[in-house]
Scaffold this motif. Structure first.
Motif, PDB file in Angstrom:
ATOM      1  N   UNK A  70     -10.117  14.338  -2.784  1.00 55.18           N
ATOM      2  CA  UNK A  70     -10.601  15.347  -1.839  1.00 55.18           C
ATOM      3  C   UNK A  70     -11.640  14.780  -0.886  1.00 55.18           C
ATOM      4  N   UNK A  71     -12.414  13.804  -1.345  1.00 51.81           N
ATOM      5  CA  UNK A  71     -13.438  13.221  -0.484  1.00 51.81           C
ATOM      6  C   UNK A  71     -12.855  12.208   0.497  1.00 51.81           C
ATOM      7  N   UNK A  92       0.842  -1.191   0.000  1.00 50.01           N
ATOM      8  CA  UNK A  92       0.000   0.000   0.000  1.00 50.01           C
ATOM      9  C   UNK A  92       0.880   1.244   0.000  1.00 50.01           C
ATOM     10  N   UNK A  93       0.349   2.325  -0.549  1.00 45.64           N
ATOM     11  CA  UNK A  93       1.080   3.591  -0.574  1.00 45.64           C
ATOM     12  C   UNK A  93       0.110   4.739  -0.334  1.00 45.64           C
ATOM     13  N   UNK A  94       0.672   5.829   0.197  1.00 48.83           N
ATOM     14  CA  UNK A  94      -0.133   7.027   0.380  1.00 48.83           C
ATOM     15  C   UNK A  94      -0.455   7.645  -0.979  1.00 48.83           C
ATOM     16  N   UNK A  95      -1.480   8.442  -1.014  1.00 54.12           N
ATOM     17  CA  UNK A  95      -1.854   9.109  -2.258  1.00 54.12           C
ATOM     18  C   UNK A  95      -0.777  10.134  -2.622  1.00 54.12           C
ATOM     19  N   UNK A  96      -0.365  10.166  -3.878  1.00 52.47           N
ATOM     20  CA  UNK A  96       0.692  11.101  -4.288  1.00 52.47           C
ATOM     21  C   UNK A  96       0.286  12.548  -4.053  1.00 52.47           C
TER      22      UNK A  96
END
Length: 219
Positions: free
Chosen positions: A54-55, A44-48
């Motif tokens: 936004x939601x 898993x990775x954080x959103x770039x």
């Protein structure tokens, strides 16, 4: 962390066979190789940055394929490439995991893998063309033509075979350390100098990294 690297002895052996038999030697480059690997684990990775939802800004992405920087990326890339070659009828060498060979119907092909650089030695140019066509269905391949420069070694074709030199590699390394204008000597270090592990000023982190890089290039 694992990355497919063919052994030096394997390269010399295959080149010797190819020259003796008059085979073709082709060099390939795989573009964005690590993006071709499929992950076996859940990663898993954080959103770039600047691409967050936004939601749901705290949601994570689950990766299906590898990305640059992942420890699993080199292994995933090698697994994908080796699986493709085996499906095409190649066999993996037991002596060198980065050597694959095909021998059927009077056609012999050797594929040597060094991360994203590939050497193809083939008994017929038609077989090489078919191999490239099959590999391009899954990988972004760049055909570099006849083997001429691989791992710092220049390959020049001569009348009786090929000539391997490292003139360019040595020249580039000397320029890198600002020693291109130095005069050659038989012994580049004073024989009367006594080195000690306990005297002198330790290298700073930046200098130590640079030193290791230069020493590592002396192969």
């Amino acid at each position: 962390m694992f990355s497919p690297v063919v052994k030096d002895a394997t390269i010399r052996l295959v080149l010797s066979i190819a020259v003796s038999c008059g085979w073709t030697l082709l060099q390939l480059y795989v573009q964005n190789m690590f993006l071709h690997g499929y992950l076996e684990e859940d990663v898993f990775m954080r959103q770039p940055p600047r691409y967050e939802d936004k939601n749901q800004p705290h949601y994570l992405h689950k990766l299906d394929k590898a990305l640059y920087g992942l420890k699993q990326a080199p292994r995933a890339w090698y697994a994908h490439l080796s699986t493709k070659l085996i499906n095409l009828g190649f066999s993996a060498s037991k002596a060198d995991t980065s050597l694959f060979y095909f021998n059927k119907g009077g056609v012999t092909i050797f594929v040597l893998i060094y991360v994203d650089d590939i050497i193809v030695a083939s008994s017929t140019s038609e077989a090489t063309t078919c191999l490239l066509h099959d590999l391009r269905t899954e990988f972004a391949l760049k055909d570099l033509g006849v083997l001429h420069y691989f791992l710092g070694i220049e390959v020049s074709k001569i009348q009786d075979g090929i000539l391997l030199t490292q003139d360019k590699y040595a020249s580039d390394l000397l320029k890198r350390v600002n020693m291109a204008s130095c005069k050659p000597v038989s012994t580049p270090l004073s024989t009367s100098e006594k080195l000690s592990a306990y005297e002198g000023v330790p290298l700073q982190s930046k200098d130590a990294t640079w030193y290791r890089s230069i020493v590592g290039a002396l192969q």
